[in-house]
Design a protein around this motif. Structure first.
Motif, PDB file in Angstrom:
ATOM      1  N   TRP A 188      38.721  26.370  93.040  1.00  0.00           N
ATOM      2  CA  TRP A 188      40.139  26.341  93.880  1.00  0.00           C
ATOM      3  C   TRP A 188      41.156  27.321  93.215  1.00  0.00           C
ATOM      4  O   TRP A 188      41.797  28.080  94.031  1.00  0.00           O
ATOM      5  CB  TRP A 188      40.916  25.034  93.779  1.00  0.00           C
ATOM      6  N   PHE A 189      41.015  27.571  91.842  1.00  0.00           N
ATOM      7  CA  PHE A 189      41.715  28.444  91.265  1.00  0.00           C
ATOM      8  C   PHE A 189      41.215  29.696  91.148  1.00  0.00           C
ATOM      9  O   PHE A 189      42.085  30.865  91.336  1.00  0.00           O
ATOM     10  CB  PHE A 189      41.969  28.071  89.594  1.00  0.00           C
ATOM     11  N   LEU A 190      39.822  30.010  91.175  1.00  0.00           N
ATOM     12  CA  LEU A 190      39.480  31.453  91.178  1.00  0.00           C
ATOM     13  C   LEU A 190      39.246  32.139  92.367  1.00  0.00           C
ATOM     14  O   LEU A 190      39.103  33.212  92.572  1.00  0.00           O
ATOM     15  CB  LEU A 190      38.325  31.297  90.350  1.00  0.00           C
ATOM     16  N   LEU A 191      38.866  31.287  93.508  1.00  0.00           N
ATOM     17  CA  LEU A 191      38.536  31.735  94.680  1.00  0.00           C
ATOM     18  C   LEU A 191      39.789  31.653  95.786  1.00  0.00           C
ATOM     19  O   LEU A 191      39.445  32.299  96.753  1.00  0.00           O
ATOM     20  CB  LEU A 191      37.312  31.092  95.370  1.00  0.00           C
ATOM     21  N   SER A 192      40.537  30.632  95.674  1.00  0.00           N
ATOM     22  CA  SER A 192      41.423  30.886  96.776  1.00  0.00           C
ATOM     23  C   SER A 192      42.661  31.818  96.918  1.00  0.00           C
ATOM     24  O   SER A 192      42.488  32.507  95.790  1.00  0.00           O
ATOM     25  CB  SER A 192      42.481  29.367  96.711  1.00  0.00           C
ATOM     26  N   GLU A 193      43.407  31.990  97.846  1.00  0.00           N
ATOM     27  CA  GLU A 193      44.381  33.208  97.813  1.00  0.00           C
ATOM     28  C   GLU A 193      45.219  33.052  96.610  1.00  0.00           C
ATOM     29  O   GLU A 193      45.879  32.084  96.448  1.00  0.00           O
ATOM     30  CB  GLU A 193      45.186  32.953  99.038  1.00  0.00           C
ATOM     31  N   SER A 194      45.265  34.025  95.874  1.00  0.00           N
ATOM     32  CA  SER A 194      46.235  34.217  94.713  1.00  0.00           C
ATOM     33  C   SER A 194      46.293  35.753  94.254  1.00  0.00           C
ATOM     34  O   SER A 194      45.536  36.615  94.889  1.00  0.00           O
ATOM     35  CB  SER A 194      45.540  33.478  93.596  1.00  0.00           C
ATOM     36  N   SER A 195      46.836  36.043  93.122  1.00  0.00           N
ATOM     37  CA  SER A 195      46.907  37.220  92.614  1.00  0.00           C
ATOM     38  C   SER A 195      45.877  37.714  92.119  1.00  0.00           C
ATOM     39  O   SER A 195      45.435  38.887  91.757  1.00  0.00           O
ATOM     40  CB  SER A 195      48.112  37.411  91.653  1.00  0.00           C
ATOM     41  N   PHE A 196      44.703  36.785  91.794  1.00  0.00           N
ATOM     42  CA  PHE A 196      43.434  37.138  91.394  1.00  0.00           C
ATOM     43  C   PHE A 196      42.875  37.882  92.613  1.00  0.00           C
ATOM     44  O   PHE A 196      42.030  38.855  92.395  1.00  0.00           O
ATOM     45  CB  PHE A 196      42.791  36.079  91.099  1.00  0.00           C
ATOM     46  N   GLN A 197      42.812  37.289  93.907  1.00  0.00           N
ATOM     47  CA  GLN A 197      42.179  37.767  94.696  1.00  0.00           C
ATOM     48  C   GLN A 197      42.945  39.172  95.408  1.00  0.00           C
ATOM     49  O   GLN A 197      41.875  39.955  95.736  1.00  0.00           O
ATOM     50  CB  GLN A 197      42.402  36.829  96.069  1.00  0.00           C
ATOM     51  N   ASP A 198      44.032  39.324  95.487  1.00  0.00           N
ATOM     52  CA  ASP A 198      44.563  40.459  96.059  1.00  0.00           C
ATOM     53  C   ASP A 198      44.614  41.900  94.863  1.00  0.00           C
ATOM     54  O   ASP A 198      45.155  42.818  95.140  1.00  0.00           O
ATOM     55  CB  ASP A 198      46.063  40.288  96.697  1.00  0.00           C
ATOM     56  N   GLY A 199      44.310  41.267  93.478  1.00  0.00           N
ATOM     57  CA  GLY A 199      44.300  42.386  92.626  1.00  0.00           C
ATOM     58  C   GLY A 199      45.698  42.740  91.692  1.00  0.00           C
ATOM     59  O   GLY A 199      45.718  43.689  91.162  1.00  0.00           O
ATOM     60  N   THR A 200      46.653  42.059  92.199  1.00  0.00           N
ATOM     61  CA  THR A 200      47.951  42.156  91.722  1.00  0.00           C
ATOM     62  C   THR A 200      47.884  41.301  90.255  1.00  0.00           C
ATOM     63  O   THR A 200      49.176  41.561  89.589  1.00  0.00           O
ATOM     64  CB  THR A 200      49.056  41.762  92.485  1.00  0.00           C
ATOM     65  N   TYR A 201      47.236  40.616  89.896  1.00  0.00           N
ATOM     66  CA  TYR A 201      47.292  39.730  88.536  1.00  0.00           C
ATOM     67  C   TYR A 201      47.483  40.807  87.605  1.00  0.00           C
ATOM     68  O   TYR A 201      46.760  41.460  87.258  1.00  0.00           O
ATOM     69  CB  TYR A 201      46.431  38.893  88.585  1.00  0.00           C
ATOM     70  N   GLY A 202      48.532  40.613  86.691  1.00  0.00           N
ATOM     71  CA  GLY A 202      48.583  41.307  85.435  1.00  0.00           C
ATOM     72  C   GLY A 202      49.512  42.491  85.815  1.00  0.00           C
ATOM     73  O   GLY A 202      49.606  43.388  84.437  1.00  0.00           O
ATOM     74  N   ARG A 203      49.698  42.822  86.754  1.00  0.00           N
ATOM     75  CA  ARG A 203      50.318  44.174  86.995  1.00  0.00           C
ATOM     76  C   ARG A 203      51.730  44.118  86.600  1.00  0.00           C
ATOM     77  O   ARG A 203      52.556  43.043  86.994  1.00  0.00           O
ATOM     78  CB  ARG A 203      50.119  44.777  88.340  1.00  0.00           C
TER      79      ARG A 203
END
Length: 203
Positions: A188-203
């Motif tokens: 649920w954390f790794l695969l659902s819609e999030s900044s992980f998925q759209d590549g913006t995490y950590g930017r």
């Protein structure tokens, strides 16, 4: 302060102690497991889902699930190895907890007795949810590397639990949990819609 209001506030404090009331199997498993309050939370959500799928009233299922283990606050949750040596008066314990809680107390008692009777579809959904939450927690423990869920005797107990469900929906969920392609507790954390998925995490 009047005695009645004092009693009501004391009731709220007591209900809060469910957050510190461990369930019995933590002793045997040797790992942190959900306490009574945490178990109750997911059981309510599971019961609501089952009720919707089985044509029951999800609000009634949530209400029953909220109180299904409330007797354990003053009583206790006993393992199969403890039950031969102790007698827990769960209904008596709950009656003491809700005594003097005008208006609400009788509604809680009705919810509890309805659950124990297992006659309504909502009560059956709550019991199925109670079991499902346990199975889900075992899968969480397994994913975290705990060996207990992988013991052959535990696997057999999980199989037996499937036979005890009242509803077809619970059996479907159980089988999905046991499937080789079942989701991990983190999907649920790794695969659902999030900044992980759209590549913006950590930017």
């Amino acid at each position: 302060m009047g005695q009645k209001l004092h009693r009501i506030l004391s009731f709220f404090y007591e209900i809060g102690t469910a957050r510190r009331r461990p369930r019995a199997w933590e002793q045997a498993i040797g790992a942190p497991m959900a306490n009574v309050a945490e178990h109750t939370m997911r059981t309510q959500v599971l019961a609501a889902y089952l009720a919707v799928q089985e044509g029951g009233d999800p609000k009634q299922a949530i209400w029953i699930a909220l109180w299904h283990d409330a007797g354990e606050i003053r009583g206790a949750d006993a393992t199969p190895h403890q039950k031969p040596y102790v007698e827990v008066h769960e209904a008596k314990a709950l009656a003491a907890t809700i005594k003097g809680v005008d208006g609400l107390g009788p509604l809680i008692e009705t919810a509890y007795t309805t659950y124990k009777a297992r006659q309504s579809i909502e009560a059956q959904c709550v019991k199925d949810a109670d079991i499902l939450d346990t199975v889900i927690e075992l899968m969480e423990a397994k994913a975290n590397g705990h060996g207990y869920p992988q013991h052959p005797l535990v696997a057999e107990q999980i199989r037996i639990k499937r036979e005890r469900y009242f509803t077809a929906t619970a059996r479907t969920l159980h089988d999905a949990l046991m499937a080789e392609d079942a989701p991990s507790p983190w999907d649920w954390f790794l695969l659902s819609e999030s900044s992980f998925q759209d590549g913006t995490y950590g930017r």
